[in-house]
Design a protein around this motif. Structure first.
Motif, mmCIF file in Angstrom:
data_model
loop_
_atom_site.group_PDB
_atom_site.id
_atom_site.type_symbol
_atom_site.label_atom_id
_atom_site.label_comp_id
_atom_site.label_asym_id
_atom_site.label_seq_id
_atom_site.Cartn_x
_atom_site.Cartn_y
_atom_site.Cartn_z
ATOM 1 N N THR A 10 0.873 -1.183 0.000
ATOM 2 C CA THR A 10 0.000 0.000 0.000
ATOM 3 C C THR A 10 0.908 1.230 0.000
ATOM 4 N N GLY A 13 -1.307 -0.664 -3.888
ATOM 5 C CA GLY A 13 -2.180 -1.808 -4.132
ATOM 6 C C GLY A 13 -1.521 -2.879 -4.992
ATOM 7 N N PHE A 57 -7.228 -8.644 6.595
ATOM 8 C CA PHE A 57 -7.465 -7.651 5.530
ATOM 9 C C PHE A 57 -8.412 -8.259 4.502
ATOM 10 N N SER A 58 -9.711 -8.165 4.788
ATOM 11 C CA SER A 58 -10.656 -8.820 3.883
ATOM 12 C C SER A 58 -10.596 -8.167 2.500
ATOM 13 N N LYS A 59 -10.306 -6.871 2.479
ATOM 14 C CA LYS A 59 -10.264 -6.187 1.179
ATOM 15 C C LYS A 59 -9.140 -6.740 0.304
ATOM 16 N N HIS A 60 -8.069 -7.188 0.935
ATOM 17 C CA HIS A 60 -6.974 -7.791 0.160
ATOM 18 C C HIS A 60 -7.075 -9.319 0.139
ATOM 19 N N GLY A 61 -8.012 -9.875 0.928
ATOM 20 C CA GLY A 61 -8.196 -11.326 0.955
ATOM 21 C C GLY A 61 -7.051 -12.050 1.633
#
Ligand code: FES
Length: 679
Positions: A10, A13, A57-61
């Motif tokens: 980050t 991304g 980090f669910s957004k990054h899995g």
């Protein structure tokens, strides 16, 4: 089969999988993440600092756990002990990937970190200077494999940094061998790369790891003053700003008189070149001293200047710029070394970049304004005005940009005004005239109080009121018009006509008395008919230049006006509009860009791609020459009235109602028929 760990960087991304044991810096490089390094991963420079983030980090899995990076190693521990690492930080070149992890690259670790500019324009400039530091370990000489020290340095730079072609300035060559030996074959090389490509140039070599950093000077070389901003080439921060008077003033106050000096005195141009170069050299040392840095660490300089200053800086005879067709010796940017400019206090090989000129009367300073304010990226049609002895004017939007220069003369700077003076303590900088009583009140530089406020005289003292500066005279003339003391032709009425005893005879005309301390031996400050004529000539030239560009563009109005330069920062837009200096726009559409030319010089210092951009921009700008354009003369004459003879100023009428007064049949007899010479 288990997969390699997933690494997410980050704020970019960027993500990818890497085998266990891969250093974070290596992963970053493979993904093209912007992570800095000067020492090539040796744990010396600390430029590669990263901040791992742990948690779900669910957004990054992925889940990033503490053990996702290797434990601190000896190098990090030593660095932390000696210099201290911020909590949560790791050295990217030392920390190795063990599991899925999210890694943040803080702004100071990004190579292309952004310098946020002042809020007015709020655009960020990514750091990408032409000169960078590279730390390398060079092989020692070997009798069995004879090779030069420079060649082994070249090999090390190729191996460690992928640098293919290296050229060394002779002055650096002279110090190469002792530096390599002093550093125990570990050195930091400062390499310059031109934005047009080509070889890297070795401009300095430091023993060991060079911690003191690199600096650049952005110089705004004006005909009156020279301003310099010392900038950290790592962070882009301005660490000191300083200025001095241009010593060429002794050869002539304005540009034309300097060109004349060069014409009349053989070798006069060289004399002026020498004077300005010596001043710049002195300024560089002074500003470095102020900031507590070694001038030898200044490795980049950028210059913005008008065409005459440009020629005199480069040692080119400016004579052709004094007469039509105003041919520049070159309009291209100049890429030189400090040695070429005789800047003996700096390193010989320090690099100099002089921004390109737009045309014979539109200099690199206007190019710098274009670089800073980007008229070519404006969605609405913007008029940019940089007022000096010449007004440099840009008009444009995304479709096209036009430029011209208009010979305003020095009246806007307070010169050729009877009570005029430079903007300095004691100068009247703002004035209001009561439309009822016709009495003035004013403020002087160096005092916050208005003249009708209690304590004003104590604060300035009678002798502390010394004259009127440029912004003051503009306000004074506009206020005379608003108060009905001066008619649209610029004529001041008599005491009988105006009902004000402050309108006193002066020969066959009248003057308006602002301040009289003559009884105490102080100054008597007035606005004379001659002052008004001088301001009319200047403002007509400015307005006519703007109108000419509008004609060329086929428009009757512009959407907004940007005033650049110190003058632009101090002038009141309302009074400028009353005077008819600038085309009619809503008042909130008139803004000041501050020292936009200086900002342009800083941008060129910090970002190499912007050098290429301004060179392209300058080629694409449509140049309009006011001197040969008959319509300029027509616009000039029509603009002589205040605010204007024929053009409507509807936005202005919404703000003020200008009294319809007339103080003489021959009021417009001078009609602005005179044409100012360039200067
Ligand atoms: Fe220099 Fe890591 S790259 S300390």
């Amino acid at each position: 089969m288990s997969q390699d760990p997933l690494v997410v960087f980050t704020p970019s991304g960027k993500r990818g999988r890497f085998p266990v044991g891969t250093p974070v810096l290596t992963a970053a490089r493979k993904l093209g993440v912007d992570l800095d390094s000067v020492c090539g991963g040796r744990g010396i420079c600390s430029k590669c600092q990263v901040a791992p983030s742990f948690g779900e980090f669910s957004k990054h899995g992925l889940t990033s756990r503490e053990e996702a990076l290797s434990d601190w190693n000896r190098v990090e521990a030593r660095y932390d002990e000696k210099r201290g690492l911020k909590p949560g930080r790791r050295l990217g070149c030392q920390a190795e990937i063990r599991g899925d992890v999210v890694i943040d690259v803080p702004p100071e670790s990004q190579v292309h970190r952004q310098i946020v500019r002042k809020a007015a324009s709020a655009r960020a400039i990514p750091m990408d200077p032409a000169t960078r530091l590279y730390y390398v370990e060079v092989a020692e000489p070997d009798m069995h494999e004879p090779s030069g020290d420079l060649q082994r340095l070249e090999t090390a730079l190729r191996r460690e940094w992928g640098i293919e072609r290296l050229e060394a300035d002779l002055s650096v060559m002279a110090g190469l061998q002792p530096t390599l030996r002093k550093g125990g074959w570990k050195v930091t090389a400062a390499l310059y790369r031109d934005h047009a490509g080509g070889a890297h140039k070795l401009t300095a070599l430091f023993p060991g790891f060079h911690e003191a950093g690199l600096y650049g000077l952005a110089i705004d070389l004006g005909s009156t003053t020279i301003a310099a901003h010392l900038t950290d080439l790592d962070t882009g921060a301005v660490i000191a700003s300083s200025g001095l008077m241009n010593p060429q003033i002794r050869f002539g106050e304005d540009l034309m008189s300097r060109v004349s000096y060069a014409m009349m005195n053989p070798g006069g141009d060289q004399e002026m070149t020498r004077a300005v170069r010596e001043a710049i050299d002195r300024l560089a040392v002074e500003i470095a001293g102020e900031a507590g840095i070694d001038p030898a660490h200044i490795l980049e300089l950028t210059f913005v200047c008008n065409p005459v200053m440009h020629h005199l800086l480069l040692g080119l005879d400016p004579v052709e710029l004094g007469q039509a067709p105003f041919a520049l010796a070159t309009s291209e940017s100049a890429r030189l070394t400090a040695r070429d400019l005789d800047l003996g206090q700096l390193r010989d090989a320090a690099r100099v970049y002089v921004l390109p000129c737009i045309a014979g009367h539109v200099g690199a300073d206007a190019a710098a304004v274009a670089l800073s304010e980007e008229p070519g990226k404006s969605e609405d049609l913007v008029l940019m005005v940089d007022v000096g002895t010449n007004a440099e004017i840009l008009l444009g939007d995304t479709s096209r940009v036009l430029a011209c220069s208009s010979p305003t003369g020095p009246a806007f700077e307070g010169a050729q005004i009877s009570s005029g003076q430079r903007a300095a303590p004691g100068a009247i900088e703002a004035i209001r005239i009561d439309p009822e009583t016709k009495e003035p009140r004013f403020r002087v530089i160096g005092c916050e109080l208005w003249s009708d406020e209690p304590g004003f005289l104590d604060e300035v003292g009678a002798s502390g009121i010394t004259g009127i500066c440029g912004s003051g005279i503009i306000e004074a003339v506009a206020e005379l018009r608003i108060a009905g003391l001066m008619d649209p032709s610029g004529l001041i009425g008599s005491a009988e006509q105006t009902g004000s005893a402050r309108c006193v005879p002066e020969g066959r005309t009248h003057e308006y008395l602002i301040w009289d301390a003559s009884a105490e031996g102080g100054p008597r400050i007035t606005v004379t008919q001659g002052d008004i004529r001088a301001i009319q000539l200047a403002k007509s030239a400015l307005y006519a230049g703007a109108r000419l560009l509008m004609d060329e563009r086929g428009v009757e109005k512009v959407d907004r006006v940007v005033l650049a330069g110190a003058f632009g920062a101090h002038i009141s837009p309302r009074h400028a509009m009353v005077l008819g200096m600038i085309p009619d726009v809503p008042l909130d559409k008139v803004t000041s860009a501050g020292n936009a030319a200086g900002t342009g010089a800083r941008i060129a210092l910090c970002n190499i791609a912007r050098r290429a951009e301004i060179e392209r921009m300058v080629r694409e700008i449509t140049k309009v020459e006011t001197a040969i354009e008959p319509r300029f003369q027509e616009h000039f004459v029509a603009a002589n009235a205040i605010p204007h003879k024929t053009d409507a100023f509807p936005e202005l009428s919404r703000l003020v109602t200008l009294p319809q007064v007339s103080f003489g049949a021959g009021a417009d007899r001078e009609g602005g028929r005179r044409r100012r010479r360039r200067g």
